[in-house]
Design an enzyme around this catalytic site. Sequence first.
Site, PDB file in Angstrom:
ATOM      1  N   ASP A  92       0.853  -1.196   0.000  1.00 46.07           N
ATOM      2  CA  ASP A  92       0.000   0.000   0.000  1.00 46.07           C
ATOM      3  C   ASP A  92       0.887   1.244   0.000  1.00 46.07           C
ATOM      4  OD1 ASP A  92      -1.933   1.941   0.442  1.00 46.07           O
ATOM      5  OD2 ASP A  92      -2.097   1.506   2.586  1.00 46.07           O
ATOM      6  N   ASN A 140      -0.347   4.569  -0.121  1.00 45.32           N
ATOM      7  CA  ASN A 140      -0.938   5.821   0.369  1.00 45.32           C
ATOM      8  C   ASN A 140      -1.641   5.702   1.715  1.00 45.32           C
ATOM      9  OD1 ASN A 140      -3.087   4.320  -0.417  1.00 45.32           O
ATOM     10  ND2 ASN A 140      -4.053   5.882  -1.701  1.00 45.32           N
ATOM     11  N   ASP A 184      -4.079   3.896   2.834  1.00 49.46           N
ATOM     12  CA  ASP A 184      -5.506   3.599   3.008  1.00 49.46           C
ATOM     13  C   ASP A 184      -5.739   2.117   3.334  1.00 49.46           C
ATOM     14  OD1 ASP A 184      -5.054   2.341   0.610  1.00 49.46           O
ATOM     15  OD2 ASP A 184      -6.637   3.382  -0.503  1.00 49.46           O
ATOM     16  N   ASP A 201      -1.791  -1.237  -3.873  1.00 52.61           N
ATOM     17  CA  ASP A 201      -2.102  -0.436  -5.057  1.00 52.61           C
ATOM     18  C   ASP A 201      -0.954  -0.480  -6.072  1.00 52.61           C
ATOM     19  OD1 ASP A 201      -0.230   1.426  -3.920  1.00 52.61           O
ATOM     20  OD2 ASP A 201      -1.845   2.122  -2.616  1.00 52.61           O
ATOM     21  N   ASP A 253      -9.452 -16.432 -17.004  1.00 50.17           N
ATOM     22  CA  ASP A 253     -10.256 -16.963 -15.903  1.00 50.17           C
ATOM     23  C   ASP A 253     -11.313 -17.949 -16.414  1.00 50.17           C
ATOM     24  OD1 ASP A 253     -10.803 -16.573 -12.994  1.00 50.17           O
ATOM     25  OD2 ASP A 253     -12.797 -16.042 -13.742  1.00 50.17           O
ATOM     26  N   GLU A 261      -6.995 -20.914 -17.217  1.00 50.57           N
ATOM     27  CA  GLU A 261      -7.359 -21.657 -16.003  1.00 50.57           C
ATOM     28  C   GLU A 261      -8.296 -22.776 -16.446  1.00 50.57           C
ATOM     29  OE1 GLU A 261      -9.127 -20.705 -11.591  1.00 50.57           O
ATOM     30  OE2 GLU A 261     -10.181 -20.029 -13.357  1.00 50.57           O
TER      31      GLU A 261
END
Length: 583
Positions: free
Chosen positions: A56, A58, A60, A64, A234, A288
């Site tokens: 992370d 920032n 929060d 990210d 997927d 997958e």
Amino acid sequence: MLSKMRRRTTLKFIPLLLSGGAGLSMINSVEAQGKSQHTWWKEAIVYQVFIRSFADSNGDGIGDFRGLLNRLDYLENLGVTVLWLNPHYDSPNVDSGYDIRDYRKVNSDFGTMEDFEALMAGAHARDMKVIVDLVVNHTSDQHIWFQKSRSSRDNPYRDYYIWRDGKNGGLPNNYPSFFGGKAWQNDSKTGQYYLHYYERCQPDLNWDNPKVRQEVHDIMRFWIARGVSGFRMDVIPFISKPAGLRDLTIEELQDPSVVFANGPHLHTYLHEMNQKVLSPHNAMSVGEAFGVSYAQTPLFVSQQRKELDMIFHFDTARVGRKDWETRPWTLQELKETITEDDRSTGPDGWTTSFLENHDNPRAVSRFGDNSPASAKALSLLVMGRRGTVFIFQGQEIGMTNISFDKIEDFEDVNAKGIWADTVGRGTHSANAVLTELRQTSRDNARTPMQWNNTTTGGFTTGTPWFRLNPNTDRINVAAQELDSSSVLAFYRQIISFRKSHPVLVYGTFQDIDPQNPNIFAFTRTLDNNQILIFINLTAQSQAWALPAEINLGKILLNTHMVKPMGRTLSLAPWQGCITAISS
Ligand code: ISL
Ligand code: CA
């Protein structure tokens, strides 16, 4: 979920004995047929990033793009050559981003498109490629296509999804959803049901509609234009729906993926996608492959067919599992899956090598004993066999499963669905389900990355979105950076070894002691170059008698300091080696 009986194919192969010239020449002839072109994606060390839990930037509490960008040096140092990003798209996050609202926007939790572009530039500056998840069996119910589709029976988007009338006052058929309950949802606006193999907010797209396929191709081009080098697809075998959508039999209900996969037009659609997008852009593809048997594998990966480059089979990573429940398993069984997987590609296909991803528990907890030694042993298994290597974030430091006390601690929609279908219906006790989920839950893989020994693990300066494994005080990157005997140090070593020894990438694979319940011993052979890999996959010391035909050569890589010697090798718990073979 995948019933072993039915997944086991009748695929036969002749064991290639190492004794005498005949064995070796057979290996070489197999290899000659299989000598496919050298390509970057066969040599790749792919590192899978579950962005939300990686780093992370920032405060929060959510991982990210910038957080990942800041850690690219770490990944470069590890030897990673390709990043696979779990879905980075705009999403309401009911299923961790596998419910996409807008395929052309990035998830604002992860940053902006500029941040994504900075990440791409950072990766490319380090000679790393990036592949992204392509989730196109279904969208989010908040996708604009679905909003329009559900608005009226004659909306032009109606046929983007699969709508049916109910039958005899009930559902259109008896399909179950993978996340619990049924696969049909009634929509009061138009009075019909829509199909959802996954959560009810993940409606399945109608691939029989050419406009849908065109949209998917355009989405792929959109990301290729932004520098993406390929796609992890997927549940791709599910895109073509079974003709007639008939009821499943009681037996089929045990494993609906077998019926859901391999629909009548699947290979037409994959070939079309290959010809229109993948081949012209030289983009890599890995599917997958739930519901696909080893016997069906060449249909996907034979290069002549021009569909996909490789697929993920789950029999190895899921040995000892039946859906969310565990069962006893043996090392012989695990080894057999690897041999079958290796042989299944046919002469001109390719495969994948992995033990972890975001849907599975931590390998060191599942197949090891949570110790660093077992993490190293398992790395030898992943890096030693044939197939493009995929490692999941944290695997390189031996991150372990997390142990939750109660169902409320789980985040995963799948765990909640299992709970509702079992404890909720009174078929299982809470304790029994919790015991199994602790071992099999997808949440085990999704706890934040353990960068250092602080309570937030160096993952964030804020409050992490999901609980960290408390063992970040012992298992973390910072500590392992300082320790030349760490799991991380071994990963660096073995990755660099694989890169400098083409035999590990292109050599044929042969299990030379398949019945051994404790040791996994195999050779890799490329032209005149043959190496031996043996791994003690138990927590006890083991003696391993070398097969008569093999004379141990130089030890090239060793998980331990002690060198095994003689014709009966004494191996420490979890000890593994790569050696030359002398004539
Ligand atoms: O993980 C599973 C259940 O334990 C599998 O059945 C899983 O549903 C299957 O691997 C498909 O997974 C993929 O599609 C799902 C998504 O939730 C998974 O994260 C993704 O890997 C739906 O998009
Ligand atoms: Ca953040």
